[in-house]
Scaffold this active site. Structure first.
Site, short mmCIF file in Angstrom:
data_model
loop_
_atom_site.label_atom_id
_atom_site.label_comp_id
_atom_site.label_asym_id
_atom_site.label_seq_id
_atom_site.Cartn_x
_atom_site.Cartn_y
_atom_site.Cartn_z
N ARG A 136 0.81 -1.23 0.00
CA ARG A 136 0.00 0.00 0.00
C ARG A 136 0.84 1.28 0.00
O ARG A 136 0.39 2.34 0.40
CB ARG A 136 -0.99 0.01 1.17
CG ARG A 136 -1.95 -1.15 1.12
CD ARG A 136 -3.13 -0.97 2.04
NE ARG A 136 -4.03 -2.09 1.89
CZ ARG A 136 -3.90 -3.24 2.54
NH1 ARG A 136 -2.91 -3.40 3.39
NH2 ARG A 136 -4.75 -4.22 2.34
N LYS A 158 3.68 11.68 -10.94
CA LYS A 158 2.79 10.87 -11.79
C LYS A 158 3.47 9.53 -12.07
O LYS A 158 4.64 9.50 -12.47
CB LYS A 158 2.52 11.58 -13.11
CG LYS A 158 1.44 12.64 -13.02
CD LYS A 158 1.03 13.11 -14.40
CE LYS A 158 -0.07 14.16 -14.31
NZ LYS A 158 -0.40 14.73 -15.63
N GLU A 207 10.60 18.95 -24.42
CA GLU A 207 9.89 19.30 -23.17
C GLU A 207 10.40 20.63 -22.61
O GLU A 207 9.65 21.38 -21.98
CB GLU A 207 10.03 18.19 -22.13
CG GLU A 207 9.41 16.84 -22.53
CD GLU A 207 7.87 16.81 -22.52
OE1 GLU A 207 7.22 17.82 -22.20
OE2 GLU A 207 7.32 15.73 -22.86
N LYS A 253 8.58 23.36 -13.61
CA LYS A 253 7.71 22.20 -13.36
C LYS A 253 7.32 22.14 -11.88
O LYS A 253 6.17 21.84 -11.53
CB LYS A 253 8.42 20.91 -13.79
CG LYS A 253 7.68 19.66 -13.37
CD LYS A 253 7.07 18.89 -14.49
CE LYS A 253 6.08 17.85 -13.97
NZ LYS A 253 6.11 16.61 -14.67
N GLU A 263 -3.67 17.99 -10.86
CA GLU A 263 -4.20 18.44 -12.16
C GLU A 263 -5.71 18.69 -12.09
O GLU A 263 -6.48 18.15 -12.87
CB GLU A 263 -3.86 17.40 -13.24
CG GLU A 263 -3.90 17.97 -14.64
CD GLU A 263 -3.34 17.01 -15.68
OE1 GLU A 263 -2.30 16.39 -15.44
OE2 GLU A 263 -3.97 16.91 -16.74
N ARG A 269 -1.68 22.34 -13.69
CA ARG A 269 -0.86 21.27 -14.24
C ARG A 269 -1.29 20.85 -15.65
O ARG A 269 -0.46 20.36 -16.43
CB ARG A 269 -0.90 20.07 -13.27
CG ARG A 269 0.13 19.03 -13.59
CD ARG A 269 0.34 18.07 -12.43
NE ARG A 269 1.37 17.11 -12.78
CZ ARG A 269 1.98 16.32 -11.93
NH1 ARG A 269 1.67 16.36 -10.65
NH2 ARG A 269 2.91 15.48 -12.35
N ASN A 273 0.28 19.75 -20.60
CA ASN A 273 -0.14 18.94 -21.75
C ASN A 273 -0.02 19.69 -23.06
O ASN A 273 -0.44 19.18 -24.11
CB ASN A 273 -1.58 18.45 -21.56
CG ASN A 273 -1.70 17.54 -20.37
OD1 ASN A 273 -0.81 16.73 -20.13
ND2 ASN A 273 -2.77 17.68 -19.59
N HIS A 276 0.70 17.86 -26.20
CA HIS A 276 0.59 16.43 -25.93
C HIS A 276 -0.66 15.77 -26.50
O HIS A 276 -0.67 14.56 -26.71
CB HIS A 276 0.69 16.16 -24.43
CG HIS A 276 2.10 16.23 -23.92
ND1 HIS A 276 2.87 17.37 -24.04
CD2 HIS A 276 2.90 15.30 -23.34
CE1 HIS A 276 4.07 17.14 -23.52
NE2 HIS A 276 4.11 15.89 -23.09
N HIS A 280 0.12 12.48 -28.38
CA HIS A 280 -0.35 11.13 -28.01
C HIS A 280 -1.01 10.44 -29.20
O HIS A 280 -0.85 9.24 -29.40
CB HIS A 280 -1.32 11.21 -26.83
CG HIS A 280 -0.62 11.52 -25.53
ND1 HIS A 280 -1.26 12.08 -24.46
CD2 HIS A 280 0.66 11.35 -25.15
CE1 HIS A 280 -0.39 12.25 -23.46
NE2 HIS A 280 0.77 11.82 -23.87
N HIS A 304 8.68 9.96 -27.94
CA HIS A 304 7.67 10.83 -27.32
C HIS A 304 8.01 12.32 -27.53
O HIS A 304 7.16 13.11 -27.95
CB HIS A 304 7.54 10.50 -25.83
CG HIS A 304 6.63 11.43 -25.09
ND1 HIS A 304 5.27 11.49 -25.34
CD2 HIS A 304 6.88 12.37 -24.14
CE1 HIS A 304 4.73 12.42 -24.56
NE2 HIS A 304 5.68 12.97 -23.83
N1 GLY Z 1 4.24 15.29 -17.57
C1 GLY Z 1 3.10 16.03 -17.25
C2 GLY Z 1 2.87 16.13 -15.78
O1 GLY Z 1 3.70 15.76 -14.99
O2 GLY Z 1 1.82 16.59 -15.39
#
Ligand code: GLY
Length: 402
Positions: A136, A158, A207, A253, A263, A269, A273, A276, A280, A304
């Site tokens: 957990r 993430k 990025e 960031k 987000e 956040r 994107n 993106h 994607h 990517h």
């Molecule tokens: N890579 C996008 C984020 O971390 O929200």
């Protein structure tokens, strides 16, 4: 948010960017040799009960690098073992997650032990997700070894895996299952960048360009101008310049994440994107190939970061058509992307309508509607709900290679 040039545990000298998340706050340490901080972070955050470190290593890293990492952890008194993972999107799967947590069980990792993710974004996402569910939740230290994972994927917590709907990779739903699981520290060891191939390095620069396109709202309005001014001297081995690049990008960031960890806010956040939604859809196309401004086709699957670069171009073009930015700003972004050796166009696109249909299936979209992040000023971007499809189609045509 302040950044400093010294880590409190002493040598090696590092740049440090804090990620302010209350009791889940941590530091990103940037510099050559900073992997040496890993045992100290484990001890400081987990105490003496932390006895074992489980290193999940990117199989693309030189064997010597993973051996050095395990040896450094053992020298500090930790019982360190490792497994290697193949870093492909196909292998970022529930099966790989099962393999990792089975190995963690076999090696008797306790709640107070630590996972070390040593690799690019795929390894970071997988190892981080395994750490989030094993018993957990146990601690993870992210040790990114690619520029892309240093400036983006390793920071912000993430984690996750893809779901392969068709079973043959033709319908891969990216990051469908995952968790927010903040690391207890991030170690961006610049020594590892020297082993990257040129395409991987360029993918990370995509990025960085993305961050420069949102940075004015996150404490660094000069990031685009700084990036332009220093771009020609950026290389895998220019450590002082790389340190500055990584520090400034991580700081952007970190501010984004500190303001909107999960987000949930417009203008938070979700702005990460940018590019993106296009990316994607493009990277999921079997057989899509990037094409440089010179006309050279890049072999093999699109990376990517390459797809992100194409997405940034398409987003900038959409904004020009919508009157959000002028063409000269879009040209500045295009010039940076070209200078990085990233694609200008992509071969193998379906019709623009078909690509938009694929974009509307992106997991970020609610009710099949398109939400695009679009540049709206120098260093600024915002979310556009349901932009006119004909405008998005026209933008897609600008990145199509015949
Ligand atoms: N890579 C996008 C984020 O971390 O929200």
């Amino acid at each position: 948010m302040s950044t400093t040039n010294k880590h409190d545990s002493g040598a090696p000298a590092a740049r440090v960017v804090p990620v302010d998340l209350g009791d889940r706050s941590y530091e990103v340490c940037i510099g050559p040799g900073v992997f040496a901080f890993a045992p100290g972070i484990a001890r400081k955050k987990l105490g003496d009960k932390c006895r074992s470190a489980f290193v999940v290593v990117d199989s693309g890293l030189p064997e010597a690098a993973s051996q050095r990492a395990v040896a450094a952890l053992r020298a500090s008194g930790l019982n360190a073992t490792s497994i290697a993972l193949i870093p492909t999107e196909h292998d970022k799967s529930l099966q790989s997650l099962g393999h990792i947590v089975t190995e963690m069980t076999r090696r008797k990792l306790e709640r107070s032990d630590v996972v070390i993710a040593l690799g690019g974004g795929i390894v970071g996402d997988l190892a981080g997700f395994a750490a989030s569910v094993y018993r957990r939740g146990i601690a993870v230290i992210q040790c990114p070894t690619t520029l892309l994972s240093m400036v983006d994927a390793s920071v912000g917590g993430k984690t996750g895996v893809n779901i392969d709907l068709a079973g043959d990779g033709a319908d891969l739903k990216k990051n469908m299952v995952g968790a927010f699981h903040q690391p207890i520290g991030v170690l961006a060891d610049l020594d590892t960048l020297a082993t990257l191939d040129d395409r991987q390095f360029a993918a990370g620069l995509a990025e960085c360009i993305k961050h420069a396109m949102i940075s004015a709202d996150f404490g660094d309005p000069d990031l685009l101008a700084w990036t332009e001014a220093h771009f020609s001297r950026l290389s895998k081995t220019n450590a002082p310049l790389l340190a500055e690049l990584v520090q400034r990008n991580v700081a952007v960031k970190a501010r984004v994440v500190a303001g909107d960890e999960r987000e949930e806010k417009d203008g938070g956040r979700a702005l990460l994107n940018l590019g993106h939604t296009f990316a994607h859809a493009i990277e999921a196309l079997p057989g899509a190939r990037g094409v440089l401004r010179s006309g050279t086709e890049l072999p093999g699957d699109i990376h990517h970061g390459e797809a992100v670069a194409l997405g940034l171009r398409a987003a900038a073009h959409t904004s020009v058509k919508l009157g959000l930015i002028d063409a000269s700003y879009a040209n500045r972004i295009g010039a940076l992307i070209d200078a990085a050796g990233l694609p200008a166009k992509v071969r193998g696109l379906p019709s623009a309508d078909n690509l938009i249909e694929r974009m509307s299936h992106d997991k970020k979209h609610i009710g099949g509607k398109i939400r695009l992040v679009l540049p709206c000023g120098i260093g600024q971007s915002r979310i556009a709900e349901n932009p006119e499809p004909s405008t998005v189609c026209a933008a897609i045509e600008t990145i199509r290679a015949q």
